[in-house]
Design an enzyme around this catalytic site. Structure first.
Site, mmCIF file in Angstrom:
data_model
loop_
_atom_site.group_PDB
_atom_site.id
_atom_site.type_symbol
_atom_site.label_atom_id
_atom_site.label_comp_id
_atom_site.label_asym_id
_atom_site.label_seq_id
_atom_site.Cartn_x
_atom_site.Cartn_y
_atom_site.Cartn_z
ATOM 1 N N CYS A 180 -7.456 3.309 3.800
ATOM 2 C CA CYS A 180 -5.963 2.610 3.656
ATOM 3 C C CYS A 180 -4.942 3.282 3.471
ATOM 4 O O CYS A 180 -4.045 3.279 4.258
ATOM 5 C CB CYS A 180 -6.295 1.512 2.492
ATOM 6 S SG CYS A 180 -7.445 0.223 3.326
ATOM 7 N N ASN A 200 0.858 -1.149 -0.242
ATOM 8 C CA ASN A 200 -0.096 -0.057 -0.133
ATOM 9 C C ASN A 200 0.885 1.197 -0.006
ATOM 10 O O ASN A 200 0.476 2.279 -0.730
ATOM 11 C CB ASN A 200 -0.784 -0.013 1.046
ATOM 12 C CG ASN A 200 -2.475 -0.650 0.767
ATOM 13 O OD1 ASN A 200 -2.271 -1.133 -0.232
ATOM 14 N ND2 ASN A 200 -3.160 -0.733 1.821
#
Ligand code: UDX
Ligand code: UDX
Length: 452
Positions: free
Chosen positions: A282, A230
Site C-alpha cells: 500500500c 496513507n
C-alpha cells in the site's frame, strides 16, 4: 443483505469474510479459478491471523460463497464491492485496467438497481470513470450508483481493523447508496462485533454505546481520504527516519525523541518507529499514485517525492551500516531474520529485505535467511540465490553477523546467548530497533541499530 465482493486478495477476502460474519450473505468472486477452488475447500491463499477459521466457519454456515462468475454475483447481490488489485505501473500511476474490466462485466450483468462500490485504493476521479464505464455498458433504463468506500485495514491485524475501524468512510452521490452502505456496516457501526486476537474468533455482543464514526462524503473526497491518509502515515515514517539519521550524527536516541514527540496528543505516538523504512502493497504504491494524480491535475506535490526519497535512502543507509559493521562484505555470510515487509504476514511486496539482500548479494555476500511464514513467498524473489533455514538458530549457525529485517515476536524472544554462541562474530545489525543497546552490549554483541 446480499453483498458481492469482486477480487479475493487481502482486502476483498477479509471484507467478504467480515461482512459474512456480520450476518450478510456474501459472494466472493475472483477470476483466478485455482484460488476459488482452494477457497471452496477451505484453503486460504494468504497468511492472515484468524482468517482461515472465519472462512471455514462462514462457508459452513452458508453465508459465504465463492465463484469465478461475476454475472451470477451481480444478479443475486444488491451491493457490489470491487476489490481487485490496482498495482503500480512503471510510471508510478495506478494500473486501473482491472477495475475497468470488472466495471464493464458488472454493467453487462445488471438488470436492476445496484450500488457498485470501489473498495480498492484508487486515485481521485476513478469513480467518475467507473460510472461512465457502467453507463456505456449497461442496459438502458437500469439505475445504479457508484460509491467509494476505502479500506484502512493493516495486514497482520486485518480482521480486527475491519471490525473495529477508527472510522468508516463512504463517498456517495445519493441517499439510497449511503443507506445501503450503512446497512452493510450496521453491526460494525454499533460495535456488536469484535475480534479476539488471542482466541482468533469474532465475538458477538450487544450494541455498545459508542458508535464508529460513519463519514458520508462525495465520491472524490472519499477517494482522496484514502490516498491522503496513507501518504500521511508514510510521511510520518519518513519523518522519524530522517530524525533517526540526524540522531546518529547528534548523539541523540530516536526512541526517546519519538516518545517525547508522541506524548503530544497533536502528534500521537503511532507510526513513529524508525527502521529500514516502509514497504508493503500500500504505502509505496499509494504515495506514488497520489503524486502522479496530483501532477496530472496540475499540482506538483513535491513533499510526497521527498517521502519516497527518504524511504529509498533508508534502505541504502542500512546497507551502508552493514558494510561499516563488517568492514568487508565480500565472502561474509549473513543470518537474515525476517523477510516479510512487516510481522504477522507472508506478504513480500516491496519488502525492505529484498533491496537489502540483493545489495549484499551483489557485493559477494552469502545469505542464510529465516522468516516464520514468508519463506515460500520469498522463494519467488530470491530463488536459490540464498539459503533458507529452519529456525533462527539454524540461521545464525556459522554466520558472520545477524541482520534483523522484520520485528516478529519470535525474534524478540530469542535466546540471545545461544545466538551469540552460534555466530562466527558477535555482530548484530537490527533494522527495527527491537533490542536495548545496553542489554546487547552486556551480552557481548557489537550491536548496530537505527538512530540510537
Ligand atoms: C487491494 C486493492 O486492490 C488495492 O488497491 C489496495 O491498495 C490494497 O488492497 P490486495 O487485496 O492486496 O489489494 O490485492 P491482491 O492481493 O492483488 O488481490 C486482488 C485480487 O483480485 C486477486 O485475487 C486477483 O486474482 C483478483 N482479480 C484481479 C480479479 O478477480 N479480477 C481481475 O480482473 C483482476
Ligand atoms: C497500511 C495502512 O496502515 C492501512 O491503513 C492501509 O489500508 C493499508 O496500508 P499495511 O501496509 O498493512 O497497512 O501495514 P502498516 O502497519 O501500515 O505498515 C506499513 C509499513 O510501514 C511496514 O513496512 C512497516 O514496517 C512500516 N512502519 C510502520 C514503520 O517503518 N514504522 C512505523 O512506525 C509503522
Amino acid at each position: 443483505m446480499k453483498i458481492a465482493v469482486i477480487g479475493t486478495g487481502y482486502v476483498g477476502l477479509v471484507s467478504g469474510v467480515c461482512f459474512a460474519e456480520c450476518g450478510h450473505d456474501v459472494i466472493c468472486v475472483d477470476n483466478n479459478q485455482r484460488k476459488i477452488d482452494n477457497l471452496k475447500s477451505g484453503k486460504i491463499p494468504i497468511f492472515e491471523p484468524g482468517l482461515d477459521q472465519l472462512v471455514i466457519k462462514n462457508s459452513n454456515e452458508k453465508r459465504l460463497h465463492f465463484t469465478t462468475q461475476i454475472p451470477e454475483a451481480v444478479r443475486i447481490c444488491d451491493v457490489i464491492f470491487i476489490a481487485v488489485g490496482t498495482p503500480p505501473l512503471p510510471t508510478g500511476e495506478a494500473d486501473l485496467s482491472y477495475i475497468e474490466n470488472v466495471a464493464r462485466q458488472v454493467a453487462q450483468a445488471m438488470t436492476e438497481y445496484k450500488v457498485i462500490v470501489e473498495k480498492s485504493t484508487v486515485p481521485v476521479k476513478t469513480g467518475e470513470w467507473v460510472k461512465r464505464t457502467i453507463r456505456f455498458n449497461c442496459k438502458s433504463g437500469v439505475e445504479f450508483d457508484v460509491a467509494s468506500n476505502p479500506e484502512f485495514l493493516r495486514e497482520g491485524s486485518a480482521i480486527g481493523d475491519f471490525l473495529k475501524p477508527d472510522r468508516i468512510v463512504v463517498g456517495v452521490e445519493s441517499e439510497r447508496a449511503a443507506d445501503l452502505l450503512r446497512g452493510c456496516y450496521q453491526p460494525i457501526i454499533e460495535q456488536s462485533v469484535s475480534f479476539d486476537l488471542d482466541k482468533q474468533e469474532v465475538i458477538h455482543q450487544p450494541a455498545q454505546g459508542n458508535r464508529v464514526p460513519f463519514l458520508v462524503t462525495n465520491v472524490s473526497s472519499s477517494e482522496l481520504i484514502k490516498h491522503a491518509s496513507n501518504s500521511f502515515l508514510a510521511l510520518k515514517i519518513s519523518y522519524i527516519n530522517a530524525v533517526a539519521n540526524f540522531c546518529e550524527l547528534a548523539g541523540a536516541d530516536v526512541e526517546q525523541v519519538a516518545r517525547g514527540m508522541g506524548l503530544d496528543s497533536r502528534i500521537g505516538s503511532k507510526f513513529l518507529d524508525a527502521g529500514v523504512g516502509y514497504g508493503g502493497s500500500c504505502f509505496p504504491k499509494d504515495v506514488s499514485a497520489f503524486l502522479e494524480i496530483s501532477r496530472e491535475l496540475g499540482y506538483e506535490f513535491d513533499l510526497l517525492e521527498e517521502v519516497i526519497r527518504i524511504n529509498k535512502l533508508q534502505r541504502e543507509l542500512f546497507v551502508r551500516k552493514v558494510k561499516k559493521a563488517m568492514w568487508i562484505v565480500k565472502d561474509k555470510t549473513f543470518a537474515v531474520l525476517g523477510l516479510s515487509f512487516k510481522p504477522n504476514t507472508d506478504d513480500m511486496r516491496e519488502a525492505p529485505s529484498i533491496d537489502v539482500i540483493n545489495a549484499l548479494l551483489e557485493e559477494g555476500a552469502s545469505i542464510r535467511a529465516y522468516d516464520p511464514v514468508a519463506m515460500e513467498v520469498a522463494k519467488e524473489s530470491f530463488g536459490d540465490r540464498i539459503t533458507y533455514c529452519s529456525d533462527p538458530y539454524d540461521t545464525a549457525k556459522n554466520s558472520d553477523a545477524v541482520i534483523l529485517m522484520t520485528e516478529w515476536d519470535e525474534f524478540i524472544q530469542l535466546d540471545m546467548k545461544r545466538i551469540h554462541s552460534l555466530l562466527n562474530y558477535p555482530i548484530f545489525i537490527d533494522g527495527r530497533n527491537c533490542f536495548e543497546p545496553a542489554d546487547m552490549a552486556r551480552l557481548g554483541f557489537d550491536y548496530y541499530c537505527i538512530g540510537r
